[in-house]
Design a protein around this motif. Sequence first.
Motif, PDB file in Angstrom:
ATOM      1  N   ARG A  53     -13.316   7.367  -2.363  1.00 57.13           N
ATOM      2  CA  ARG A  53     -11.394   7.750  -2.084  1.00 57.13           C
ATOM      3  C   ARG A  53     -10.905   7.631  -3.676  1.00 57.13           C
ATOM      4  O   ARG A  53      -9.917   8.442  -4.270  1.00 57.13           O
ATOM      5  N   SER A  54     -11.399   6.831  -4.360  1.00 53.40           N
ATOM      6  CA  SER A  54     -11.499   6.599  -5.996  1.00 53.40           C
ATOM      7  C   SER A  54     -12.024   7.783  -6.373  1.00 53.40           C
ATOM      8  O   SER A  54     -11.817   7.743  -7.863  1.00 53.40           O
ATOM      9  N   LEU A  82     -10.029  -5.555  -1.552  1.00 57.03           N
ATOM     10  CA  LEU A  82      -9.904  -4.481  -1.120  1.00 57.03           C
ATOM     11  C   LEU A  82      -8.643  -3.657   0.212  1.00 57.03           C
ATOM     12  O   LEU A  82      -8.205  -2.067   0.367  1.00 57.03           O
ATOM     13  N   LEU A  83      -8.395  -4.915   1.053  1.00 56.45           N
ATOM     14  CA  LEU A  83      -6.884  -5.001   1.499  1.00 56.45           C
ATOM     15  C   LEU A  83      -5.810  -4.693   1.182  1.00 56.45           C
ATOM     16  O   LEU A  83      -4.772  -3.796   1.636  1.00 56.45           O
ATOM     17  N   GLY A  84      -5.691  -4.807   0.021  1.00 54.86           N
ATOM     18  CA  GLY A  84      -4.517  -4.139  -0.519  1.00 54.86           C
ATOM     19  C   GLY A  84      -4.532  -3.096  -1.170  1.00 54.86           C
ATOM     20  O   GLY A  84      -3.872  -2.855  -2.040  1.00 54.86           O
ATOM     21  N   GLU A  85      -5.757  -2.469  -1.342  1.00 52.89           N
ATOM     22  CA  GLU A  85      -5.503  -1.139  -2.520  1.00 52.89           C
ATOM     23  C   GLU A  85      -4.930   0.658  -1.143  1.00 52.89           C
ATOM     24  O   GLU A  85      -5.238  -0.334   0.299  1.00 52.89           O
ATOM     25  N   GLU A  86      -4.965   1.645  -2.216  1.00 51.00           N
ATOM     26  CA  GLU A  86      -4.254   2.640  -0.736  1.00 51.00           C
ATOM     27  C   GLU A  86      -5.685   2.664   0.063  1.00 51.00           C
ATOM     28  O   GLU A  86      -6.107   4.128  -1.243  1.00 51.00           O
ATOM     29  N   LEU A  87      -6.551   2.862   1.109  1.00 50.66           N
ATOM     30  CA  LEU A  87      -7.645   3.534   1.230  1.00 50.66           C
ATOM     31  C   LEU A  87      -7.141   4.941   2.255  1.00 50.66           C
ATOM     32  O   LEU A  87      -8.342   4.692   2.711  1.00 50.66           O
ATOM     33  N   GLY A  88      -6.585   4.912   2.769  1.00 52.14           N
ATOM     34  CA  GLY A  88      -6.045   6.323   3.692  1.00 52.14           C
ATOM     35  C   GLY A  88      -5.475   5.516   5.198  1.00 52.14           C
ATOM     36  O   GLY A  88      -5.978   6.470   6.164  1.00 52.14           O
ATOM     37  N   ALA A  89      -5.462   4.691   5.263  1.00 49.89           N
ATOM     38  CA  ALA A  89      -5.386   3.684   7.185  1.00 49.89           C
ATOM     39  C   ALA A  89      -5.144   4.702   7.882  1.00 49.89           C
ATOM     40  O   ALA A  89      -4.794   4.951   9.133  1.00 49.89           O
ATOM     41  N   ASP A  90      -3.390   5.005   7.022  1.00 49.99           N
ATOM     42  CA  ASP A  90      -2.271   5.710   7.826  1.00 49.99           C
ATOM     43  C   ASP A  90      -3.087   6.900   8.227  1.00 49.99           C
ATOM     44  O   ASP A  90      -2.663   7.128   9.099  1.00 49.99           O
ATOM     45  N   GLU A  91      -3.800   7.209   7.048  1.00 51.55           N
ATOM     46  CA  GLU A  91      -4.253   8.792   7.451  1.00 51.55           C
ATOM     47  C   GLU A  91      -5.194   8.734   8.322  1.00 51.55           C
ATOM     48  O   GLU A  91      -5.800  10.168   8.969  1.00 51.55           O
ATOM     49  N   ASP A  92      -6.031   8.136   8.569  1.00 58.38           N
ATOM     50  CA  ASP A  92      -7.437   7.536   9.128  1.00 58.38           C
ATOM     51  C   ASP A  92      -8.003   6.883  10.364  1.00 58.38           C
ATOM     52  O   ASP A  92      -7.886   5.703   9.806  1.00 58.38           O
ATOM     53  N   ARG A 146     -18.097  -5.225   1.691  1.00 59.30           N
ATOM     54  CA  ARG A 146     -19.128  -3.578   1.457  1.00 59.30           C
ATOM     55  C   ARG A 146     -18.219  -2.178   2.648  1.00 59.30           C
ATOM     56  O   ARG A 146     -19.168  -1.439   1.955  1.00 59.30           O
ATOM     57  N   ARG A 147     -18.185  -2.348   4.474  1.00 59.72           N
ATOM     58  CA  ARG A 147     -17.874  -1.134   4.590  1.00 59.72           C
ATOM     59  C   ARG A 147     -16.434  -0.478   3.411  1.00 59.72           C
ATOM     60  O   ARG A 147     -16.148   0.952   3.455  1.00 59.72           O
ATOM     61  N   LEU A 148     -15.636  -1.630   2.805  1.00 67.13           N
ATOM     62  CA  LEU A 148     -14.383  -1.333   2.846  1.00 67.13           C
ATOM     63  C   LEU A 148     -14.695  -0.564   1.257  1.00 67.13           C
ATOM     64  O   LEU A 148     -14.113  -0.209   0.764  1.00 67.13           O
ATOM     65  N   LEU A 149     -15.495  -1.158   0.819  1.00 72.60           N
ATOM     66  CA  LEU A 149     -15.723  -0.941  -0.612  1.00 72.60           C
ATOM     67  C   LEU A 149     -16.609   0.462  -0.652  1.00 72.60           C
ATOM     68  O   LEU A 149     -15.914   0.909  -1.820  1.00 72.60           O
ATOM     69  N   TRP A 150     -17.101   0.651   0.405  1.00 73.38           N
ATOM     70  CA  TRP A 150     -17.951   1.597   0.149  1.00 73.38           C
ATOM     71  C   TRP A 150     -16.657   3.435   0.877  1.00 73.38           C
ATOM     72  O   TRP A 150     -16.661   3.933  -0.120  1.00 73.38           O
TER      73      TRP A 150
END
Length: 116
Positions: free
Chosen positions: A110-111, A50-60, A101-105
Amino acid sequence: MTRATEDGVPIDVELITDSTDAALAMRLGTSTREDINARTPALIGHLQLLLGEELGADEDELVMAQFRKAYKVLDLKNRPSAEAPVFTAYFFMREVADLTRRLLWIYTQRSGTGAA
């Protein structure tokens, strides 16, 4: 639901949900070190995926805070040693499961894969 990551590795939302549910259902008084040690590597793998996914950390900033917590937990110097007490390994496993679980949510939101 399974969806391919940017690297082509599938993210199996149901598998990760089941894995985190099982870890969080374990109880300290009835879990052996062997049970904890058997479950923890899979949780670590899910979290790293999940850490390898683009989850918007740069913007959020809230997402970035979860990433920071995850990287801190995964740092080898913060992991319990083989000699650490069972409760240390247990709480480490729970922390990894909770962050996963938090990152999966966040991932499912986002996906567009639905709620985890």
